[in-house]
Design a protein around this motif. Sequence first.
Motif, PDB file in Angstrom:
ATOM      1  N   ARG A 180       0.825  -1.209   0.000  1.00  0.00           N
ATOM      2  CA  ARG A 180       0.000   0.000   0.000  1.00  0.00           C
ATOM      3  C   ARG A 180       0.862   1.265   0.000  1.00  0.00           C
ATOM      4  O   ARG A 180       1.898   1.337   0.657  1.00  0.00           O
ATOM      5  N   SER A 181       0.407   2.245  -0.749  1.00  0.00           N
ATOM      6  CA  SER A 181       1.043   3.561  -0.803  1.00  0.00           C
ATOM      7  C   SER A 181      -0.014   4.566  -1.203  1.00  0.00           C
ATOM      8  O   SER A 181      -1.197   4.221  -1.357  1.00  0.00           O
ATOM      9  N   ASN A 182       0.412   5.806  -1.415  1.00  0.00           N
ATOM     10  CA  ASN A 182      -0.562   6.828  -1.797  1.00  0.00           C
ATOM     11  C   ASN A 182      -1.057   6.657  -3.228  1.00  0.00           C
ATOM     12  O   ASN A 182      -2.017   7.301  -3.646  1.00  0.00           O
ATOM     13  N   LYS A 183      -0.389   5.761  -3.999  1.00  0.00           N
ATOM     14  CA  LYS A 183      -0.839   5.497  -5.360  1.00  0.00           C
ATOM     15  C   LYS A 183      -1.283   4.055  -5.566  1.00  0.00           C
ATOM     16  O   LYS A 183      -1.746   3.704  -6.642  1.00  0.00           O
ATOM     17  N   CYS A 184      -1.100   3.226  -4.569  1.00  0.00           N
ATOM     18  CA  CYS A 184      -1.476   1.821  -4.687  1.00  0.00           C
ATOM     19  C   CYS A 184      -2.542   1.530  -3.627  1.00  0.00           C
ATOM     20  O   CYS A 184      -2.232   1.340  -2.446  1.00  0.00           O
ATOM     21  N   PHE A 185      -3.798   1.498  -4.053  1.00  0.00           N
ATOM     22  CA  PHE A 185      -4.937   1.297  -3.155  1.00  0.00           C
ATOM     23  C   PHE A 185      -5.996   0.517  -3.936  1.00  0.00           C
ATOM     24  O   PHE A 185      -5.873   0.326  -5.167  1.00  0.00           O
ATOM     25  N   PRO A 186      -7.058   0.043  -3.281  1.00  0.00           N
ATOM     26  CA  PRO A 186      -7.996  -0.882  -3.948  1.00  0.00           C
ATOM     27  C   PRO A 186      -8.575  -0.369  -5.262  1.00  0.00           C
ATOM     28  O   PRO A 186      -8.772  -1.149  -6.194  1.00  0.00           O
ATOM     29  N   ARG A 187      -8.855   0.908  -5.404  1.00  0.00           N
ATOM     30  CA  ARG A 187      -9.482   1.406  -6.634  1.00  0.00           C
ATOM     31  C   ARG A 187      -8.472   2.135  -7.534  1.00  0.00           C
ATOM     32  O   ARG A 187      -8.849   3.000  -8.330  1.00  0.00           O
ATOM     33  N   THR A 188      -7.218   1.765  -7.418  1.00  0.00           N
ATOM     34  CA  THR A 188      -6.197   2.437  -8.217  1.00  0.00           C
ATOM     35  C   THR A 188      -6.344   2.105  -9.697  1.00  0.00           C
ATOM     36  O   THR A 188      -6.871   1.054 -10.086  1.00  0.00           O
ATOM     37  N   LEU A 189      -5.865   3.016 -10.519  1.00  0.00           N
ATOM     38  CA  LEU A 189      -5.865   2.809 -11.964  1.00  0.00           C
ATOM     39  C   LEU A 189      -4.528   2.273 -12.475  1.00  0.00           C
ATOM     40  O   LEU A 189      -4.374   2.043 -13.675  1.00  0.00           O
ATOM     41  N   LEU A 190      -3.588   2.088 -11.570  1.00  0.00           N
ATOM     42  CA  LEU A 190      -2.274   1.601 -11.979  1.00  0.00           C
ATOM     43  C   LEU A 190      -2.341   0.116 -12.323  1.00  0.00           C
ATOM     44  O   LEU A 190      -3.039  -0.665 -11.658  1.00  0.00           O
ATOM     45  N   PRO A 191      -1.624  -0.307 -13.369  1.00  0.00           N
ATOM     46  CA  PRO A 191      -1.625  -1.733 -13.737  1.00  0.00           C
ATOM     47  C   PRO A 191      -0.714  -2.536 -12.796  1.00  0.00           C
ATOM     48  O   PRO A 191       0.007  -1.979 -11.968  1.00  0.00           O
ATOM     49  N   GLY A 192      -0.750  -3.838 -12.949  1.00  0.00           N
ATOM     50  CA  GLY A 192       0.178  -4.681 -12.197  1.00  0.00           C
ATOM     51  C   GLY A 192       1.611  -4.527 -12.707  1.00  0.00           C
ATOM     52  O   GLY A 192       1.854  -4.026 -13.816  1.00  0.00           O
ATOM     53  N   CYS A 193       2.571  -4.974 -11.900  1.00  0.00           N
ATOM     54  CA  CYS A 193       3.988  -4.782 -12.247  1.00  0.00           C
ATOM     55  C   CYS A 193       4.556  -5.871 -13.140  1.00  0.00           C
ATOM     56  O   CYS A 193       5.710  -5.778 -13.551  1.00  0.00           O
ATOM     57  N   LYS A 194       3.791  -6.911 -13.423  1.00  0.00           N
ATOM     58  CA  LYS A 194       4.331  -8.067 -14.129  1.00  0.00           C
ATOM     59  C   LYS A 194       4.923  -7.693 -15.478  1.00  0.00           C
ATOM     60  O   LYS A 194       6.081  -8.006 -15.775  1.00  0.00           O
ATOM     61  N   PHE A 195       4.183  -7.011 -16.323  1.00  0.00           N
ATOM     62  CA  PHE A 195       4.649  -6.711 -17.678  1.00  0.00           C
ATOM     63  C   PHE A 195       5.857  -5.771 -17.652  1.00  0.00           C
ATOM     64  O   PHE A 195       6.880  -6.028 -18.311  1.00  0.00           O
ATOM     65  N   LYS A 196       5.774  -4.702 -16.903  1.00  0.00           N
ATOM     66  CA  LYS A 196       6.880  -3.740 -16.873  1.00  0.00           C
ATOM     67  C   LYS A 196       8.144  -4.352 -16.261  1.00  0.00           C
ATOM     68  O   LYS A 196       9.251  -4.132 -16.763  1.00  0.00           O
ATOM     69  N   TYR A 197       7.938  -5.110 -15.192  1.00  0.00           N
ATOM     70  CA  TYR A 197       9.103  -5.712 -14.512  1.00  0.00           C
ATOM     71  C   TYR A 197       9.775  -6.754 -15.404  1.00  0.00           C
ATOM     72  O   TYR A 197      11.011  -6.811 -15.497  1.00  0.00           O
TER      73      TYR A 197
END
Length: 275
Positions: A180-197
């Motif tokens: 959890r962070s200020n940009k990672c929360f239940p309704r976030t629009l950020l994608p998962g890290c799998k593809f970028k990582y």
Amino acid sequence: MPWMKSESNTSLGGARQSVDTASLHVVKRFAPDPNIKKKQRWTPHKWWLLIANTVLFCYGLGVLVLALLTFFKFYLRADVLIVGERMLLNCVICLFTSLLGYAGIMLNNRAVLTFYNLLLWVSFGMIAAVGYTSYRKNKWNIEGKLSYQWHYSLDADDRARIQTNLHCCGYKMFSDFHERSNKCFPRTLLPGCKFKYQTFTKEALTTCYIVAFSMVPVHLFVLFSGLMCSNHINRKFGKGLPPKIYRLDYQGIVAGTPTGSSLNVHTEGLQQRRS
């Protein structure tokens, strides 16, 4: 010689006459005048070793600069590389080896160059290990390896650092081992890290093993140059020894007589004197 006495006529038996000490041929080693300074010139082998060591210094310095840029985060994805692929920056030993080589070359010290050649083999093993490890990880099931790393090897702080740098949340989605962070929360629009990582790791590993395998022939050139030229950094290798004919041995000291005959002092002189 103390055992060669002109008055000891009976020491060698009745069959032979005693050897006069004046008839011995004495060879004295030439000792140069220490006050006369002779101009010293570098041997071709020393120049060749200096050039090879300079090549080693260049790519060792390059690896050190890259490691420092990564450690102090001077480029965008440095934090991801520190967390995920720490072992890719383990070739800094090349720079230390080159500095040791410069010391041995300038001081004409073969003992230092012995350790230098030993460290060249260690550096070669390190370069080969980094290249092979990065190639193997990149080519064989990298998706499964990164998934295992994310879920079991990385701690919460490592996952948070990757999420912040890649602007993602969780591995596949928010609910998959997120931090959890200020940009990672239940309704976030950020994608998962799998593809970028995975994309970044593949690019980093590909670049790493190409560079490492390209350094192998260059390092072999430095290694064999060190092995062949270390004993020839000056002109003293194999010199300073008397010719074989003048190497005195107690078991075979030969006294030459004016008539041209010879006498082995050990077998025909001392043994009879002792008896």
